[in-house]
Design a protein around this motif. Sequence first.
Motif, PDB file in Angstrom:
ATOM      1  N   GLU A  76       0.829  -1.205   0.000  1.00  0.00           N
ATOM      2  CA  GLU A  76       0.000   0.000   0.000  1.00  0.00           C
ATOM      3  C   GLU A  76       0.863   1.254   0.000  1.00  0.00           C
ATOM      4  O   GLU A  76       0.540   2.255   0.661  1.00  0.00           O
ATOM      5  CB  GLU A  76      -0.962  -0.010   1.196  1.00  0.00           C
ATOM      6  N   GLY A  77       1.946   1.180  -0.760  1.00  0.00           N
ATOM      7  CA  GLY A  77       2.830   2.330  -0.900  1.00  0.00           C
ATOM      8  C   GLY A  77       2.483   3.157  -2.113  1.00  0.00           C
ATOM      9  O   GLY A  77       1.699   2.753  -2.977  1.00  0.00           O
ATOM     10  N   THR A  78       3.071   4.346  -2.199  1.00  0.00           N
ATOM     11  CA  THR A  78       2.846   5.216  -3.345  1.00  0.00           C
ATOM     12  C   THR A  78       3.722   4.775  -4.507  1.00  0.00           C
ATOM     13  O   THR A  78       4.858   4.320  -4.297  1.00  0.00           O
ATOM     14  CB  THR A  78       3.160   6.673  -2.995  1.00  0.00           C
ATOM     15  N   PRO A  79       3.266   4.880  -5.735  1.00  0.00           N
ATOM     16  CA  PRO A  79       4.089   4.506  -6.889  1.00  0.00           C
ATOM     17  C   PRO A  79       5.383   5.308  -6.905  1.00  0.00           C
ATOM     18  O   PRO A  79       5.379   6.535  -6.766  1.00  0.00           O
ATOM     19  CB  PRO A  79       3.199   4.853  -8.087  1.00  0.00           C
ATOM     20  N   GLY A  80       6.490   4.604  -7.061  1.00  0.00           N
ATOM     21  CA  GLY A  80       7.782   5.260  -7.102  1.00  0.00           C
ATOM     22  C   GLY A  80       8.359   5.605  -5.748  1.00  0.00           C
ATOM     23  O   GLY A  80       9.499   6.085  -5.651  1.00  0.00           O
ATOM     24  N   GLY A  81       7.605   5.379  -4.676  1.00  0.00           N
ATOM     25  CA  GLY A  81       8.111   5.645  -3.334  1.00  0.00           C
ATOM     26  C   GLY A  81       9.226   4.686  -2.956  1.00  0.00           C
ATOM     27  O   GLY A  81       9.313   3.569  -3.488  1.00  0.00           O
ATOM     28  N   ILE A  82      10.100   5.106  -2.048  1.00  0.00           N
ATOM     29  CA  ILE A  82      11.212   4.269  -1.603  1.00  0.00           C
ATOM     30  C   ILE A  82      10.988   3.940  -0.134  1.00  0.00           C
ATOM     31  O   ILE A  82      11.003   4.823   0.722  1.00  0.00           O
ATOM     32  CB  ILE A  82      12.568   4.975  -1.799  1.00  0.00           C
ATOM     33  N   TYR A  83      10.779   2.647   0.144  1.00  0.00           N
ATOM     34  CA  TYR A  83      10.433   2.199   1.483  1.00  0.00           C
ATOM     35  C   TYR A  83      11.522   1.285   2.042  1.00  0.00           C
ATOM     36  O   TYR A  83      12.111   0.470   1.326  1.00  0.00           O
ATOM     37  CB  TYR A  83       9.087   1.467   1.477  1.00  0.00           C
ATOM     38  N   ILE A  84      11.760   1.403   3.342  1.00  0.00           N
ATOM     39  CA  ILE A  84      12.794   0.645   4.031  1.00  0.00           C
ATOM     40  C   ILE A  84      12.210  -0.660   4.568  1.00  0.00           C
ATOM     41  O   ILE A  84      11.074  -0.691   5.056  1.00  0.00           O
ATOM     42  CB  ILE A  84      13.380   1.477   5.195  1.00  0.00           C
ATOM     43  N   VAL A  85      13.008  -1.746   4.519  1.00  0.00           N
ATOM     44  CA  VAL A  85      12.522  -3.064   4.951  1.00  0.00           C
ATOM     45  C   VAL A  85      12.874  -3.368   6.405  1.00  0.00           C
ATOM     46  O   VAL A  85      12.689  -4.497   6.862  1.00  0.00           O
ATOM     47  CB  VAL A  85      13.069  -4.180   4.031  1.00  0.00           C
ATOM     48  N   ILE A  86      13.385  -2.386   7.132  1.00  0.00           N
ATOM     49  CA  ILE A  86      13.666  -2.549   8.557  1.00  0.00           C
ATOM     50  C   ILE A  86      12.404  -2.168   9.339  1.00  0.00           C
ATOM     51  O   ILE A  86      11.832  -1.100   9.135  1.00  0.00           O
ATOM     52  CB  ILE A  86      14.846  -1.668   9.007  1.00  0.00           C
ATOM     53  N   LYS A  87      11.984  -3.050  10.226  1.00  0.00           N
ATOM     54  CA  LYS A  87      10.753  -2.828  10.994  1.00  0.00           C
ATOM     55  C   LYS A  87      11.056  -2.823  12.495  1.00  0.00           C
ATOM     56  O   LYS A  87      12.088  -3.317  12.949  1.00  0.00           O
ATOM     57  CB  LYS A  87       9.730  -3.923  10.668  1.00  0.00           C
ATOM     58  N   ARG A  88      10.121  -2.284  13.252  1.00  0.00           N
ATOM     59  CA  ARG A  88      10.301  -2.020  14.677  1.00  0.00           C
ATOM     60  C   ARG A  88       9.585  -3.052  15.548  1.00  0.00           C
ATOM     61  O   ARG A  88       8.374  -3.243  15.445  1.00  0.00           O
ATOM     62  CB  ARG A  88       9.756  -0.628  14.993  1.00  0.00           C
ATOM     63  N   LEU A  89      10.360  -3.727  16.408  1.00  0.00           N
ATOM     64  CA  LEU A  89       9.760  -4.560  17.442  1.00  0.00           C
ATOM     65  C   LEU A  89       9.193  -3.659  18.541  1.00  0.00           C
ATOM     66  O   LEU A  89       9.588  -2.502  18.683  1.00  0.00           O
ATOM     67  CB  LEU A  89      10.794  -5.526  18.022  1.00  0.00           C
TER      68      LEU A  89
END
Length: 398
Positions: free
Chosen positions: A340-353
Amino acid sequence: MMFPAASLWTLLALSISITGSPVEVRNSSITLPMTTRLHFPNATNPVQRDDAQHVGVLLENVHKVSCVFIGVGGNPTVYRLVVNTASAITWIGAATPYLPTHTAINTELHMEIMYLFTYFTGMLFRDTVWITDGYTINEMPIGVATPPWVWGMPYDGMLGIGPHTLSARTILMHPERTFHTVTERLYMQGSISRPLVGLFFKPSTMNIADDDNGMLVFGNENPGFNIGNIVYIDYFLTRNLDVSTYWGFDQAITYGGRQILRLTAGIVDSGTTFIWIAADAYDRYQTATGAILDPGNRMLSITLEQYHALRPLEFRIGRQIFNLSPNAQIWPRWLNCMIEGTPGGIYIVIKRLHTRTGHGGIDFRLGYVFLQRFYSVFDVFGSRVGFATTPYTDATTN
């Protein structure tokens, strides 16, 4: 020999009528190629591929977790299971109903298993499990989901390849009871020469038709292609008792010369997509990268300029440093619709416990996005986990 996908279960049916028993001759290994079928949430026409040739079980990368097709029963029903290194129990029936045949044994024992974001409840059966052409396990303990329990995922269950100690406390009336895993059973019956399993993936690409993306290797640490030296660490040496029952170990994480996660305990978890780190380590990483939390999908996002400034994320495992490249730290942009990201957006695969370092028992979980960059080996008798670089460690496909 390579078989077209459509012929697999035809061959299984022939094997049932011809052999009727597991292979008795000990082979060195069983290698199962993997292939990709991307599954898009909320899509009316999921992107799929015409399967090219492959051997044995059809494996796929769906929602960025690894899945395997196996058969269960005398006349096997096919189930699509998530390969899970953080569980020792194989269970089925979440989507495709379990159809008991003459090989089924109902133990009438109730099971419950808790995972990071979900759980399983059902009954314990023993039944014949088909791993691939000619390789079966008779009277394998499996969980069978009982209605009205609903998983809410597009898979039939999980194939547990974690240490068998993880099967404790799953039988409500007998919490002390444990079960041998698929890897151990294959070794005990002579199908493989060593009780270990290796996982190899390569990053997904837009060219779905060419995306045979990895292998599941039982019995041999060498996947048969070029990898770096395998660095092993004993999982029972961790000081954290919560982690010692998993494929877990101690590690530290550094970014840009700054330690963001001190030496602490965590696990390998192929059943989850992302890399999860303790809350305080996550906050340090966010500050160091300048990433901003997207309120829509709750993932960190960065600009193109920030991406070009990303540094490798260094995982110190034992005496070795494994560098997660800048490209490996971002979600594949062509798959932004899956998160559910925006087209062309750059998202990080590190997530928070949800817990801080030292307060939650497990301070990191290395999921699929880590495993697709490094070959991993899980050695039962050696009580150790191994990692090695691959030709795709520094790929820029994302």
